[in-house]
Design an enzyme around this catalytic site. Structure first.
Site, PDB file in Angstrom:
ATOM      1  N   HIS A 178       0.697  -1.189   0.162  1.00  0.00           N
ATOM      2  CA  HIS A 178       0.080   0.103  -0.045  1.00  0.00           C
ATOM      3  C   HIS A 178       1.005   1.096  -0.083  1.00  0.00           C
ATOM      4  CE1 HIS A 178      -3.028   3.045   1.215  1.00  0.00           C
ATOM      5  NE2 HIS A 178      -2.342   3.199   2.337  1.00  0.00           N
ATOM      6  N   HIS A 183       1.341   5.482  -2.056  1.00  0.00           N
ATOM      7  CA  HIS A 183       1.583   6.722  -1.426  1.00  0.00           C
ATOM      8  C   HIS A 183       2.973   7.280  -2.406  1.00  0.00           C
ATOM      9  CE1 HIS A 183      -1.207   7.150   1.644  1.00  0.00           C
ATOM     10  NE2 HIS A 183      -0.890   6.061   2.107  1.00  0.00           N
ATOM     11  N   SER A 242      -3.737   0.786  -4.282  1.00  0.00           N
ATOM     12  CA  SER A 242      -3.073  -0.226  -3.724  1.00  0.00           C
ATOM     13  C   SER A 242      -3.971  -1.573  -3.685  1.00  0.00           C
ATOM     14  CB  SER A 242      -2.346  -0.170  -2.285  1.00  0.00           C
ATOM     15  OG  SER A 242      -3.276  -0.075  -1.361  1.00  0.00           O
TER      16      SER A 242
HETATM   17  N1  NLE Z   1      -7.277  -1.588   1.358  1.00  0.00           N
HETATM   18  C1  NLE Z   1      -5.866  -0.952   0.809  1.00  0.00           C
HETATM   19  C2  NLE Z   1      -5.043  -2.119   0.039  1.00  0.00           C
HETATM   20  O1  NLE Z   1      -5.687  -3.209   0.113  1.00  0.00           O
HETATM   21  O2  NLE Z   1      -4.072  -1.836  -0.204  1.00  0.00           O
HETATM   22  C3  NLE Z   1      -5.191  -0.704   2.158  1.00  0.00           C
HETATM   23  C4  NLE Z   1      -5.920   0.427   2.893  1.00  0.00           C
HETATM   24  C5  NLE Z   1      -4.721   1.252   3.885  1.00  0.00           C
HETATM   25  C6  NLE Z   1      -5.678   2.431   4.515  1.00  0.00           C
HETATM   26 FE   FE2 Z   2      -2.103   4.943   3.604  1.00  0.00          FE
END
Ligand code: NLE
Ligand code: FE2
Length: 318
Positions: A178, A183, A242
């Site tokens: 993620h 980010h 992500s």
């Molecule tokens: N749902 C996201 C993922 O599967 O990468 C992560 C979220 C984190 C706030």
């Molecule tokens: Fe985040």
């Protein structure tokens, strides 16, 4: 069970409006909310002792890290690398259609490869050069005030452990996939980075209630933001970028269900966040990062006036 001291220091993080003078005054390991090494019963890794031990190891590395020093390298195992590789390979196919143009532009700077999990230190060095941001490793989900304050120091607190292999396409919490795929590319874009900095600025000296509102503002921009590109909506929020499932959901919905889209107004009421229980039901739409930054800066000024935060208080930020 958490010790009474821990609970008290968590309460302090909410109620103390003291402004940190440097990043060293923000702890990366004390005010951890949930997750971290203590997984809740609904976490996919809850019954996997080996997974929990491994997270603990990585979390310990993060706790020992001193700001200004390089982020410790983590030797990822072949199984962990396979999870990263699967996530990267699947998401990369969706990005051209679903991700915003800023993300597509910066993505190639990082040379992501499926056979190697990138190291936070290397990513941090690229960001330093591009936008002046630093990545700091963290032991888990940081207390919102600490996390938001960190943004004002252009510091992004980042997890270093990886999601459980049983569900690579969605995890309820932040993990290295993620951070890296959501980010890191966005923080390399100057206009986006300035928007994130503005949220940090607004959080300095904010009351508990204001901090909570800023957490939502952060959530609906940096984590789950959507931006207009002509007639289309593209993702810039890391939580969408992500997650394979969330990318599909925000564009196409599921069956006859569709998410709701609304323009974002930092002064307005923001809807309850969907956390741990699947995709967002509502997304907020930005016109541009410049427009969003201007609105958030206006909101920051309003909060600073209300909370009597002076320009002297903020002068620590140079
Ligand atoms: N749902 C996201 C993922 O599967 O990468 C992560 C979220 C984190 C706030
Ligand atoms: Fe985040």
């Amino acid at each position: 069970a958490p010790s009474p001291e821990k609970e008290a220091s968590k309460a302090d993080a909410w109620s103390s409006t003291r402004i940190p003078k440097s990043i060293n005054e923000i702890s990366n390991g004390e005010n951890i909310l949930g997750f971290g090494a203590n997984l809740s019963a609904d976490h996919p890794g809850y019954n996997d002792e080996e997974y929990k031990r491994r997270r603990m190891q990585i979390v310990e590395l993060a706790k020992q890290h001193v700001p200004g020093q390089p982020v410790p390298y983590v030797e990822y195992t072949p199984a962990e690398t396979a999870v990263w590789g699967e996530v990267l390979t699947k998401l990369e196919k969706l990005y051209p259609d679903f991700a915003c143009k800023q993300f597509l532009d910066t993505f190639s700077l990082f040379n992501f490869r499926p056979d190697r999990v990138p190291q936070l230190q290397d990513m941090s060095e690229v960001l330093q050069q591009r936008t002046g941001w630093t990545i700091r490793p963290v032991a888990g989900l940081l207390h919102p005030r600490d996390f938001l304050n960190g943004l004002a120091f252009r510091t992004f607190h980042s997890t270093q452990y990886i999601r459980h292999g049983s569900n690579p396409m969605y995890t309820p919490e932040p993990d290295i996939c993620h951070e890296l795929l959501g980010h890191v590319p966005m923080l390399a874009d100057p206009a986006f980075a300035d928007m994130a900095y503005s949220i940090g600025l607004a959080s300095l000296g904010a009351s508990k209630e204001d901090c909570w509102h800023l957490t939502k503002l952060y959530w609906y921009t940096v984590e789950f933001g959507v931006i207009k590109e002509g007639e289309q909506l593209k993702a810039f929020g890391a939580g969408i970028l992500s997650s394979f499932g969330e990318l599909e959901w925000f564009q196409h919905g599921k069956g006859d269900q569709r998410p709701v889209f609304e323009p974002l107004d930092p002064f307005g009421k923001l809807t309850k966040m969907s956390y741990k229980d699947g995709f967002q039901k509502k997304y907020y739409v930005a016109d541009s990062f410049e427009d969003l930054s201007a609105k958030i800066k206006e909101y920051a000024t309003y909060l600073h006036n209300k909370n009597k935060v002076t320009s002297l208080d903020l002068s620590i930020l140079q």
